[in-house]
Design a protein around this motif. Structure first.
Motif, short mmCIF file in Angstrom:
data_model
loop_
_atom_site.label_atom_id
_atom_site.label_comp_id
_atom_site.label_asym_id
_atom_site.label_seq_id
_atom_site.Cartn_x
_atom_site.Cartn_y
_atom_site.Cartn_z
N ALA A 1 0.86 -1.19 0.00
CA ALA A 1 0.00 0.00 0.00
C ALA A 1 0.89 1.23 0.00
O ALA A 1 1.94 1.26 0.65
CB ALA A 1 -0.91 0.02 1.23
N VAL B 1 0.61 5.57 0.25
CA VAL B 1 -0.20 6.77 0.46
C VAL B 1 0.61 7.98 0.00
O VAL B 1 1.76 8.16 0.40
CB VAL B 1 -0.62 6.94 1.93
CG1 VAL B 1 -1.32 8.28 2.14
CG2 VAL B 1 -1.53 5.79 2.36
N LEU C 1 -4.50 6.75 -2.18
CA LEU C 1 -4.11 5.44 -1.66
C LEU C 1 -3.96 4.49 -2.84
O LEU C 1 -4.93 4.19 -3.54
CB LEU C 1 -5.17 4.92 -0.68
CG LEU C 1 -5.01 3.48 -0.19
CD1 LEU C 1 -3.67 3.28 0.51
CD2 LEU C 1 -6.17 3.09 0.72
N TYR D 1 -11.48 0.41 1.68
CA TYR D 1 -10.11 0.89 1.84
C TYR D 1 -10.09 2.31 2.40
O TYR D 1 -9.20 2.66 3.18
CB TYR D 1 -9.37 0.84 0.51
CG TYR D 1 -9.11 -0.57 -0.01
CD1 TYR D 1 -9.17 -1.67 0.84
CD2 TYR D 1 -8.81 -0.80 -1.35
CE1 TYR D 1 -8.94 -2.95 0.37
CE2 TYR D 1 -8.58 -2.08 -1.83
CZ TYR D 1 -8.66 -3.15 -0.97
OH TYR D 1 -8.42 -4.42 -1.43
N ARG D 2 -11.05 3.13 2.01
CA ARG D 2 -11.17 4.45 2.63
C ARG D 2 -11.45 4.31 4.13
O ARG D 2 -10.91 5.05 4.94
CB ARG D 2 -12.29 5.24 1.96
CG ARG D 2 -11.95 5.85 0.61
CD ARG D 2 -13.17 6.58 0.05
NE ARG D 2 -12.86 7.41 -1.10
CZ ARG D 2 -12.94 7.02 -2.36
NH1 ARG D 2 -13.30 5.76 -2.63
NH2 ARG D 2 -12.64 7.83 -3.35
N LEU E 1 -8.21 3.34 5.93
CA LEU E 1 -7.28 4.46 6.06
C LEU E 1 -7.80 5.47 7.07
O LEU E 1 -7.04 6.06 7.85
CB LEU E 1 -7.06 5.12 4.70
CG LEU E 1 -5.88 6.10 4.63
CD1 LEU E 1 -4.57 5.41 4.95
CD2 LEU E 1 -5.82 6.78 3.26
N VAL F 1 -10.01 11.00 0.27
CA VAL F 1 -9.13 9.91 -0.16
C VAL F 1 -9.53 9.47 -1.56
O VAL F 1 -10.70 9.23 -1.85
CB VAL F 1 -9.21 8.70 0.79
CG1 VAL F 1 -8.32 7.56 0.29
CG2 VAL F 1 -8.81 9.10 2.20
N ILE G 1 -2.27 -1.56 4.40
CA ILE G 1 -2.73 -0.19 4.69
C ILE G 1 -2.41 0.17 6.14
O ILE G 1 -1.98 1.29 6.43
CB ILE G 1 -4.23 -0.05 4.39
CG1 ILE G 1 -4.49 -0.14 2.89
CG2 ILE G 1 -4.78 1.28 4.93
CD1 ILE G 1 -5.96 -0.25 2.52
N THR H 1 1.35 0.82 6.43
CA THR H 1 1.69 2.10 5.80
C THR H 1 1.23 3.26 6.66
O THR H 1 1.95 4.26 6.83
CB THR H 1 1.05 2.19 4.40
OG1 THR H 1 1.50 1.08 3.61
CG2 THR H 1 1.42 3.48 3.70
N SER H 2 0.05 3.15 7.23
CA SER H 2 -0.47 4.21 8.10
C SER H 2 0.42 4.42 9.31
O SER H 2 0.72 5.56 9.69
CB SER H 2 -1.90 3.85 8.55
OG SER H 2 -2.77 3.74 7.45
#
Length: 762
Positions: free
Chosen positions: A472, A474, A484, A499-500, A503, A514, A543, A546-547
């Motif tokens: 993923a 961003v 994303l 996926y939104r 995130l 997003v 995700i 990555t976040s």
């Protein structure tokens, strides 16, 4: 507007954001996007199932009005195009490789199924391309067809004696035979699993164009990286000179996960002509050429001790491959089916043999579930059959043999590790929600109306398949939004919404700020695509990683901006301890952009799941059968699933509804029929029994959550579960309904003619 995680994050039934464009007709499907002035491609296909080609003369067609090119196997060879489709080959049980006969993109020398491509005509209009196709001279010498699902018959490939594609096995044959020899009880069941056509709402299609010397192909598929590589290899191009994109996709179901001949024809034509070329399948064309699903016959045996505990399980299956190996066909009903061979039962002695047979029909490959519905169908039919023969309640027989809650993590007889489960709890929940106690009263009401009513259940488990790794990325725009980038490909599942949500849950970025980027081999360098119910589990884990990396990277910058030593991140904002001064991640990204800290604006992480997760659940079906007509109706359907932690319950329920409907369709009405000459008799919706809304009851959906330990989010995947459970539940219900009439065996599909015939012949 800030939408906080507590309201819009995971486990919330957020409506699909993509539905606005779909329902208002503004979706961008491949046939909507072809470049202005693109030429039209038309595939001339074989009208016979098995024949030697004595003449294929396209000279008149090539001179016809509006025609720019006619491609054949001969012209492929002249252009240096590799006229061969790739396929994965499994090991036979004796250690040799399965058969690997060549499968041409365009027929050369011989045709082996009705619909096999002979030539590709490219013209200014589709009408001109079709008119030119009528000018092609196709002469042939008929050969006998091989249509039987058994070894032998007319030879289709010299590389496959007796038309056997592979002969694979897993387990301990000798130990299984010994267990059967000393068993207190044994049962045996022969069961067929009928062939079906995926019939996605959007047929397969693509267009190709050359931009700056690079070939760009847009197609309706389930991932871009596999096709990118095979296009480059087949057409003799550098991989970096191939760009593949996938726009909105109107259904995939596994069928669109593979390469097809048309993509190479279109790619070659566009590259050779220097002009854009488009192709979109017509419905009958899809029915002739899309990979079909299922089509197998099994002998299933169970051995029990005196306490009705299963001591051994033996399965012998023949699978129809069609005329050629498709991309992953040899693995579907062998290796993939073995992942859940023993289902939810504590079986430690088993033998499973699966042989693939070539026939003069269209190829068979993955269809929603890919091997797991086939495995669970025969096992759960066998469990109901055994319960009847042994005189025990089918729920009780299952309970006696469940893997116990205290046995997890549990290693199965085929060396899969089930991480968690509570099958007793789920079955009890299904018994309650389906109101099994009230079935007798409903049966009596049906009888008063002259109908037979039956109840059947299936306890399924499935294995999440596909690449366990996913990436993923961003990217902040510096203008209040984020992109994303994901390596999966939505085919209608609602990825853009979930996926939104993910995130938002991890970063606090509002859903409406997003943008999801998917299906572009230039913008996303790698990804596993969509299939095997892997998408949200693998992508969600990436995700999250990555976040977390984004937040860690931004903390020093935000602390500097706020003039404090350090900050914490909670509830979607950075905050200095003991201070009311906060900053959202989007605000921090905009400040980083203004300050020229561009390295902070893009973060990417790749994660690999340590193990598979195993969704499981119980489906309970009730059917009504009209004895005068044989018409079978699914009257009630209840699902209790364990999907672990749900990311969006509404989307999960929608996935289950769709899967159940596809299962009901196969069970009740869908069936591919060929005549003895290999002609497809079910080549339109006039003949192929697609389920209608009136054929499906309201589907009652419930969940029991046992979080997976195989990923940090506790998810288990839900995309294929509905189909995996529905087949046996409906089939067992039909047999239950007909039992009082003396019917002792049934096989899908339960069409009126078949059901009525069984009732008359008892």
């Amino acid at each position: 507007m800030n939408q906080h995680a507590s309201k819009f994050g995971t486990s919330q039934p957020v409506r699909r954001v993509e539905d606005t464009r779909f329902l208002t007709g503004t979706g961008s499907y491949v046939d909507d996007m072809a470049p202005e002035g693109a030429l039209f491609g038309y595939v001339l296909r074989s009208s016979v199932a098995h024949a030697d080609i004595t003449e294929l003369d396209v000279s008149d067609a090539a001179q016809a009005e509006g025609v720019h090119m006619v491609i054949t196997a001969e012209s492929f060879a002249a252009a240096g195009v590799k006229n061969n489709m790739g396929a994965s080959i499994i090991d036979n049980q004796d250690g040799t490789k399965g058969a690997a006969p060549g499968r041409p993109i365009l027929a050369t020398g011989r045709v082996r199924f009705v619909g096999e491509p002979l030539a590709f005509i490219v013209a200014d209009t589709m009408a001109q391309a079709k008119d030119a196709a009528d000018l092609v001279v196709f002469d042939y010498e008929d050969l006998d067809t091989s249509m039987a699902l058994k070894p032998g018959g007319p030879v289709i490939h010299a590389e496959a004696p007796d038309n056997v594609a592979y002969d694979w096995a897993i387990g301990d044959k000798e130990a299984t035979e010994a267990a059967f020899a000393k068993a207190a009880h044994t049962t045996r069941l022969e069961v067929a699993d009928n062939r079906i056509i995926a019939n996605a709402m959007e047929t397969r299609g693509c267009y190709a164009e050359v931009n700056g010397g690079r070939l760009h192909m847009a197609y309706s598929g389930q991932g871009v990286w596999g096709l990118k590589g095979s296009l480059a290899s087949t057409l003799g191009l550098d991989k970096e000179d191939v760009h593949v994109t996938t726009p909105d996709v109107g259904g995939g179901f596994g069928m669109k996960a593979f390469d097809y001949p048309e993509y190479f024809m279109v790619g070659h034509a566009a590259h050779a002509l220097g002009k854009p070329v488009r192709w979109q399948a017509e419905r009958t064309e899809s029915m002739l050429s899309d990979n079909s699903g299922r089509d197998l016959h099994s002998v299933v045996e169970l051995a029990f001790d005196a306490d009705l505990k299963i001591t051994a399980y033996r399965v012998d299956t023949l699978s129809n491959m069609g005329a050629y190996n498709s991309g992953f066909a040899q693995f579907i009903q062998s290796d993939l089916a073995s992942r859940v061979l023993a289902g939810v039962y504590d079986i430690q002695t088993a033998w499973f043999r699966n042989a693939g047979i070539y026939t003069n029909t269209t190829q068979v490959d993955a269809y929603r579930g890919a091997g797991r519905p086939e495995a669970i169908y025969k096992l759960e039919r066998a469990m109901d059959h055994a319960a009847r023969e042994l005189g025990v309640d089918p729920l009780e027989l299952r309970r006696r043999n469940f893997v116990g809650k205290d046995q997890f993590p549990y290693t199965t007889v085929t060396n899969e590790t089930y991480d968690v489960g509570d099958f007793d709890m789920v079955l009890a929940s299904a018994e309650t929600h389906a109101d099994m106690a009230g079935f007798a009263a409903r049966k009596k009401t049906s009888a008063a109306a002259g109908k037979r009513r039956g109840l059947g259940l299936c306890y399924y488990i499935e294995s999440i398949l596909g690449d366990p790794a996913e990436t993923a990325k961003v990217e902040f725009t510096g203008q209040g939004t984020a992109r994303l980038y994901v390596g999966t490909q939505s085919n209608g599942q609602g990825h853009e919404t979930v996926y939104r949500q993910l995130l938002n849950e991890f970063t606090g970025i509002p859903l409406d700020q997003v943008e999801i980027v998917q299906g572009d081999s230039d913008r996303i360098k790698k990804g596993g695509g969509t299939g095997g119910s892997r998408s949200v589990t693998t992508q969600g884990t990436a995700i999250r990683a990555t976040s977390e990396a984004i937040i860690d990277r931004f903390k020093p910058f935000v602390a500097d901006q706020l003039g404090v030593p350090e900050v914490a991140f909670e509830d979607g904002t950075f905050r200095a301890e003991g201070s009311n001064v906060v900053m959202t991640l989007i605000e921090a990204a905009d400040r980083a952009s203004e300050a020229g800290e561009t390295d902070l604006l893009s973060t990417s992480e790749t994660t690999t799941l340590p193990g598979r997760s195993f969704p499981n659940g119980c489906h309970v079906a009730e059917v009504e059968v009209d004895p005068d007509t044989g018409q079978t109706r699914v009257a009630k359907f209840t699902v209790v699933d364990d999907f672990g932690v749900l990311m969006n319950p509404m989307l999960a329920e929608g996935q289950v509804h769709g899967g159940v409907v596809q299962g009901i369709g196969q069970a009740i009405s869908e069936h591919v029929v060929y005549d003895e000459d290999g002609q497809l008799l079910t080549a339109s919706f006039m003949d192929y029994g697609m389920p209608r809304a009136a054929d499906v009851p309201m589907i009652e959906f419930h969940t029991e959550c046992v979080p997976s330990t195989a990923n940090v989010l506790g998810m288990k995947g839900c995309g294929e579960a509905g189909t995996v459970g529905a087949l046996a539940a409906v089939s067992n219900a039909v047999l239950d309904a007909l039992w009082e009439d003396g019917v002792r065996h049934v096989d899908m599909p339960f069409t009126p003619h078949r059901v009525w015939g069984w009732m008359q012949n008892t």
